[in-house]
Write an enzyme that holds these catalytic residues in place. Structure first.
Site, PDB file in Angstrom:
ATOM      1  N   ASN A  54       5.411  -7.859   4.695  1.00  0.00           N
ATOM      2  CA  ASN A  54       5.163  -6.457   4.372  1.00  0.00           C
ATOM      3  C   ASN A  54       5.320  -6.272   2.870  1.00  0.00           C
ATOM      4  O   ASN A  54       6.431  -6.143   2.361  1.00  0.00           O
ATOM      5  CB  ASN A  54       6.132  -5.549   5.127  1.00  0.00           C
ATOM      6  CG  ASN A  54       5.837  -4.071   4.877  1.00  0.00           C
ATOM      7  OD1 ASN A  54       5.005  -3.720   4.030  1.00  0.00           O
ATOM      8  ND2 ASN A  54       6.511  -3.202   5.606  1.00  0.00           N
ATOM      9  N   ASN A  89     -10.502 -13.850   0.969  1.00  0.00           N
ATOM     10  CA  ASN A  89     -11.656 -13.599   0.103  1.00  0.00           C
ATOM     11  C   ASN A  89     -11.458 -14.141  -1.304  1.00  0.00           C
ATOM     12  O   ASN A  89     -12.370 -14.747  -1.881  1.00  0.00           O
ATOM     13  CB  ASN A  89     -11.932 -12.090   0.051  1.00  0.00           C
ATOM     14  CG  ASN A  89     -13.191 -11.737  -0.708  1.00  0.00           C
ATOM     15  OD1 ASN A  89     -14.259 -12.258  -0.425  1.00  0.00           O
ATOM     16  ND2 ASN A  89     -13.069 -10.849  -1.679  1.00  0.00           N
ATOM     17  N   CYS A 133      -8.726  -0.309  -5.740  1.00  0.00           N
ATOM     18  CA  CYS A 133      -9.693   0.644  -5.198  1.00  0.00           C
ATOM     19  C   CYS A 133      -9.214   2.081  -5.388  1.00  0.00           C
ATOM     20  O   CYS A 133      -9.761   3.001  -4.784  1.00  0.00           O
ATOM     21  CB  CYS A 133      -9.979   0.355  -3.725  1.00  0.00           C
ATOM     22  SG  CYS A 133      -8.528   0.334  -2.668  1.00  0.00           S
TER      23      CYS A 133
END
Length: 450
Positions: free
Chosen positions: A349, A305, A406
């Site tokens: 990770n 994105n 977020c």
């Protein structure tokens, strides 16, 4: 519990509950009361439903003094459905409260104030939710099948026939979907329907715990044709998702400013709010201020994105993501947009990354970090360790980091490490109203290092 009050509400908590404080008999501050449905500036009567030594949880019984920011909720299911928590608050006041939450977390958790508070990014208040997970329940007492969000603070499904935050054409599907599921053989074995809306395609993923029958297949095909949607099936885990009907459609969203079209699967992580995603992208790239010769790094890159727009501005971009499936999808999207020669992707990770791992990546001029709610603690610690090592190791640190968050609490935690231990300054921060009418706080911060 009996009705109590009056109580003056001074602020909202992270769940959009009004916060008031009782006064002890000796005049000292008493316990805190969290009041569902109350707004700052209001005086209310309330009834507690949970009483603890240091706090109470309650609901509004009567509003004695009303906030000027109180509005009539647009959705008739507000208050029962748990999908929204702030429809009773003016949208501008919602954004202001989210900005205060961000600034409070930065100060209380990291003792930081940004040099600049960015103007909030906001967009449409209604019909914005292009991705959602709807719960399905067969409830005989309610007359059949329910499809929707959970009731507030409950495992029950709200008996809702429309939803103001879903796109109108999807909201209109809620009742037909209830009727469709009721006709299927797996009515008791379909716990959820996942929704994804693209540029020209609306996809519904049915979580089928048992195989569907030939009669079910016919029902789904007829429904898809009539309502112009695409069905996917998920018989087991997320990796088992596959398109059922029709097969000749592809979900996409576009980033017109960068000339990019992003194909995606309905279970891929994509931003819920496509309009805000475009504005967020534009501001992030301006703040990143990439130069044509720069090497850029995009951490938690998902399907690309941010990576692909970044590639239109710089010499080279590397995207790192913890999911092998998303990494593969990001590479395919780079090829789809003709940006594969300027991008590379790796599966790592990032919750366990070390300073040595970061050093092994080499020098990148600017970074963009877009982690999930857990934040980027390991990455922030690695940067702090490299900074404190000095010498060549410190030279590997980027001069600018854009952090898209977020969760303001984990952003504040990581910001404390970046500023107090890695030598950055918090050049700016601001909120992104990605989820109007909810207490969810999306934000963006800029860190710079001399």
């Amino acid at each position: 519990m009996p009705v109590a009050g009056p109580l003056d509400i001074v602020s909202l908590d992270g769940e959009a509950r009004g916060i008031g404080r009782l006064t002890n008999e000796d005049g000292t501050p008493g316990k805190v009361v969290f009041v569902e449905g109350a707004l700052p500036g209001e005086r209310v009567m309330y009834r507690s439903h949970r009483v603890k030594p240091s706090y109470e949880q309650a609901g509004v019984v009567n509003i004695l003094r009303q906030s000027a920011s109180r509005v009539t909720p647009q959705c008739k299911f507000f208050g029962v459905c748990g999908g929204c928590s702030m429809q009773h608050l003016d949208s501008r006041a919602q954004v202001a409260i989210k900005q205060r939450v961000l600034e409070d977390d930065l100060w209380h958790l990291a003792k930081l104030r940004p040099d600049v508070v960015f103007r909030p990014i906001a967009g449409p208040d209604w019909g914005y939710r292009y991705r959602a997970r709807l719960t399905v329940r067969h409830v005989a007492a309610k007359g059949g099948v329910l499809v929707g969000f959970h009731e507030r603070k409950s495992s029950y499904v709200a008996d809702m026939t429309s939803c103001e935050v879903l796109p109108p054409h999807v909201s209109a599907l809620l009742v037909p979907l209830r009727e469709l599921v009721g006709r299927l053989s797996i009515v008791q074995r379909m716990p959820q329907i996942e929704l994804a809306v693209g540029q020209d395609v609306t996809a519904l993923v049915l979580r089928n715990l048992e195989p569907i029958t030939a009669e079910d297949e016919a029902e789904l095909r007829a429904f898809a044709d009539h309502h112009n949607i695409q069905f996917w099936l998920q018989p087991k885990g997320p990796d088992t998702v596959y398109p059922f009907y029709p097969l000749d459609r592809t979900l996409t969203y576009t980033l017109p400013e960068f000339g990019i079209t992003m194909p995606f699967k309905p279970t891929d992580f994509t931003q819920v709010n496509h309009q805000i995603n475009r504005v967020l992208m534009s501001r992030a790239l301006k703040l990143l201020d990439a130069q044509p010769g720069d090497r850029l790094l995009d951490l938690f890159c998902g399907i690309g994105n941010f990576t692909l727009p970044m590639a239109t501005r710089a010499r080279e971009v590397m995207g790192i993501e913890g999911s092998e499936a998303l990494t593969t999808r990001a590479l395919a999207n780079a090829q789809h947009n003709g940006l594969h020669t300027k991008t590379s992707f790796a599966c790592r990770n990032l919750f366990e990354v070390s300073a040595d791992d970061v050093a092994a990546l080499g020098k990148f001029d600017r970074w963009l970090i877009d982690p999930p709610r857990e934040g980027a603690l390991a990455v922030s610690k690695a940067l702090a360790e490299l900074s404190q090592s000095g010498g060549d190791a410190a030279d590997l640190l980027p001069k600018r980091i854009i952090y898209v968050s977020c969760n303001p609490a984990t952003l504040a935690r990581d910001a404390g490490l970046l500023v107090h231990e890695a030598g950055y300054r918090l050049a700016g921060a601001g909120v992104v109203n990605m989820f109007p009418h909810t207490s969810h706080v999306e934000s963006m911060a800029v860190f710079e290092r001399d």
